[in-house]
Design an enzyme around this catalytic site. Structure first.
Site, PDB file in Angstrom:
ATOM      1  N   GLU A  18       0.982  -1.290  -0.028  1.00 17.20           N
ATOM      2  CA  GLU A  18      -0.029  -0.151  -0.081  1.00 17.20           C
ATOM      3  C   GLU A  18       0.686   1.209   0.000  1.00 17.20           C
ATOM      4  O   GLU A  18       0.508   2.177  -0.785  1.00 17.20           O
ATOM      5  CB  GLU A  18      -0.932  -0.008   1.249  1.00 17.20           C
ATOM      6  N   HIS A  38     -11.863  -5.643   7.942  1.00 15.89           N
ATOM      7  CA  HIS A  38     -12.489  -5.242   6.750  1.00 15.89           C
ATOM      8  C   HIS A  38     -13.728  -4.692   6.719  1.00 15.89           C
ATOM      9  O   HIS A  38     -14.337  -4.640   5.775  1.00 15.89           O
ATOM     10  CB  HIS A  38     -12.575  -6.817   5.886  1.00 15.89           C
TER      11      HIS A  38
END
Length: 664
Positions: free
Chosen positions: A401, A468
């Site tokens: 990321e 999540h």
């Protein structure tokens, strides 16, 4: 003693000597100024000049350099004008950042120099992005990124090397191994024999060189450049020694005297002087002193001028403007296609359409992310894009990321419009440093407009558990120079994203994944540019205002529809933009209803509505007939169990909160 495999002329040898001498003499003057308290701090590169000068003089002027705080020789070799350079180092108004960045935390795009930040290795993924831009344009240029031995322990170092190897980028990474990360010796930094040993593991070429030998540095970098242009990125470990402290205040008490005695004869300037004498290019020490005097005179007038230059004057409006978002100019249509057709779409279809239209119009759009290519993304947003646009524009990344966002910065510096898909918004925490310290501060410091879109599927309600399901919007609301958007309707998913893609500002675009396939609307089959900073009145009302965004809009509408007795006529405001905030729309509604409930999916502690509540209290208190009420999810991680998640979420207590507001 240094040696050159090939003879160079006396004139070129003396030019090289002057290039090595220039940063040394400037540093010696700066150290004097530090002792006179005329500069606040100095990070010395004395003893390491051969690396900076050798690298900068051995590549093309259009190759990008990403130096660190000991690389004064990069700036002098690139011919950066002395006066603004000294003003920068002194924090003067005429410096490159006008006193906003200290020492070498600045870049000069027109000189192909990208400035460092204090967070080590953070510019290394940026070098990947610049190198990718060069590769896509096939313009025979490379990027060169510097770091020290200490920075090789940072995650960005490893992400950058891995990405360069996977994408076969034209990039060179130069490690200046000077033996210490501040006071920590390399024996406590890594266990391998040499840092360059790591090159093989990432598929890079590796070179271990004597960093104090100018000729070895220069020859090695020329070879490395040729390799990089062949799709073989290179890791260079240049062995050197820091003759001063990490910065002057820290001293060198932790270094044994024997080390100084061992490295002193290897001083790059001293070695080059001995070589000049051995080649009979210099007769004696008097001639050397004459050259030093001559070189000193080249910068002394500009230094004296800079010392007398004006300090910055604080102008609040100017500071806010410089740090704020840049004006959005509607781009001209690229293909002239117009259509009155409409169709029913879900948010996932709208996002797909926005990408497709923009990517068809402008070849500088690229999509980066995990599984976005052949697989089409975990939510299938980019399904079919790999076949339509090819692997150069639809690019799978490793799980990096931070590396992906850093690479996007490099691409944007070179005029591309990268879109970075975070597989889940939760994972954006791994890229936090790039967003906070490289991206959002860029335009305030020295960078040009950076058209970067970070898409982040967020939100709970799907039983995905604590990793999540998060709503991290507020993490980024306090960053000047960054736009934070959260659509709630299909049309906003479509047109806000399309507009975001053309926005010259960096944008984090949060997409509630539960909405992807759970709502439908009939919308035009062509996206249009829309205003991105205005809230939307979703439902008119008179008794109280619910201010919300994203999934909260649907909770509020559902509650308003389900009221059995319709005892309250609720107005619902969809903020759409969390940075900046549309305070005018909020004011209009509060003056109308005099009561406000702030509904958010995020936690009750420091969620977006904490800022909204504070703003309302400070701005519109006299228009309130009741306290500002917040309805948030509880202050716990998000549970996996559907039953536990139901109780966690804010809408579980929405009726209770509204009754309290209306009953006050």
């Amino acid at each position: 003693m240094i040696s050159s495999e090939k003879k160079i002329s006396k004139s070129n040898a003396l030019l090289t000597y002057r290039a090595l001498l220039l940063p040394r003499l400037i540093e010696e003057r700066m150290l004097n100024l530090l002792r006179q308290n005329k500069i606040s701090k100095w990070f010395s590169g004395i003893g390491q000049e051969a690396i900076s000068v050798g690298v900068a003089s051995s590549i093309d002027d259009n190759d990008y350099l990403l130096p660190m705080h000991r690389n004064l020789g990069v700036f002098t070799t690139r011919g950066v004008p002395f006066y603004p350079l000294f003003c920068q180092l002194l924090g003067k108004a005429d410096g490159f950042t006008g006193g906003r960045d200290r020492s070498f935390h600045f870049g000069i795009p027109e000189r192909k120099i990208f400035g460092m930040i204090s967070h080590l290795a953070a510019t290394m993924p940026v070098a990947d992005g610049i190198a990718l831009a060069y590769k896509l344009r096939d313009n025979n240029q490379i990027a060169v990124s510097f770091c020290g031995d200490g920075a090789t322990s940072e995650g960005d170092f490893h992400e950058a090397l891995n990405l360069a190897g996977v994408w076969k980028l034209p990039v060179i990474f130069v490690i200046e191994n000077n033996g210490y990360g501040l006071s920590t010796p390399v024996s406590e930094q890594y266990a391998c024999d040499h840092l360059v040993d790591r090159a093989k593991g990432y598929g890079l070429e590796g070179m271990l060189i004597e960093g104090n030998d100018y000729f070895e540095v220069a020859d090695s970098i020329k070879k490395a450049r040729n390799l990089a242009l062949q799709g073989k990125p290179v890791l260079v470990e240049a062995k050197t020694f820091r003759m001063r402290g990490h910065e002057e205040a820290s001293g060198t008490f932790y270094v044994e005297d024997e080390e100084f005695e061992q490295w002193s004869p290897k001083d790059p300037v001293r070695q080059f002087e001995e070589w000049l004498k051995s080649e009979s290019y210099i007769k004696d020490s008097d001639e050397l002193e004459a050259i030093k005097t001559e070189v000193g005179k080249t910068f002394e007038p500009d230094l004296k001028k800079a010392l007398k230059a004006d300090d910055p004057v604080f102008d609040e409006a100017a500071e806010r403007k410089r740090a704020g978002l840049k004006p959005f100019k509607t781009p001209p249509s690229r293909n002239g296609v117009k259509s009155d057709k409409t169709s029913e779409k879900r948010p996932v279809d709208a996002i797909h359409l926005a990408h497709k239209q923009a990517f068809d119009e402008d070849e500088t759009f690229l999509l980066l992310g995990q599984d976005v290519a052949e697989y089409g993304g975990v939510f299938k947003v980019s399904e079919g894009f790999y076949e339509r646009y090819g692997k150069d524009r639809i690019r799978n990344t490793p799980i990096i990321e931070s590396g992906a966002i850093g690479a996007a910065i490099g691409l944007a510096m070179e005029g591309f419009k990268p879109v970075v898909e975070m597989q889940f918004a939760d994972f954006i925490s791994c890229g936090f440093n790039q967003i906070v310290n490289n991206l959002s501060k860029g335009s305030y410091r020295w960078m040009p407009d950076l058209n970067i879109t970070i898409r982040a599927p967020h939100g709970a309600g799907v039983g995905a558990g604590p990793f999540h399901s998060q709503s991290p919007e507020s993490w980024f609301m306090g960053l000047p120079g960054l736009r934070v958007l959260v659509p709630s309707s299909v049309e906003d998913f479509q047109d806000m994203l399309y507009s975001t893609l053309y926005d010259p500002n960096p944008v984090i675009f949060f997409e509630h994944k539960k909405l992807y396939r759970s709502i439908k609307e009939v919308t035009p089959d062509r996206c249009k540019i829309v205003e991105l900073e205005s809230a939307r009145v979703v439902k008119e009302g008179s008794d109280a205002t619910i201010i919300t965004f994203g999934m909260g809009v649907h909770w509020a509408l559902d509650f308003a529809d389900r009221q059995s007795n319709k005892k309250a006529n609720l107005e619902i405001i969809d903020l759409r933009s969390l940075a900046p905030i549309d305070w005018a729309a909020i004011e209009t509604s509060i003056k109308k209803t005099n009561r406000v409930l702030l509904l958010e999916e995020a936690s009750e502690v420091l969620g977006p509505m904490s800022e909204i509540a504070a703003g309302i209290s400070g701005r519109f208190f006299e228009h309130l007939d009741a306290p500002v009420i917040r309805c948030s999810s509880i202050h716990t991680p998000i549970p996996f169990s559907k039953e536990l998640e139901k109780g966690y979420l804010a809408n579980y207590r929405l009726e209770e909160k509204l009754e309290r507001l209306l009953g006050y």
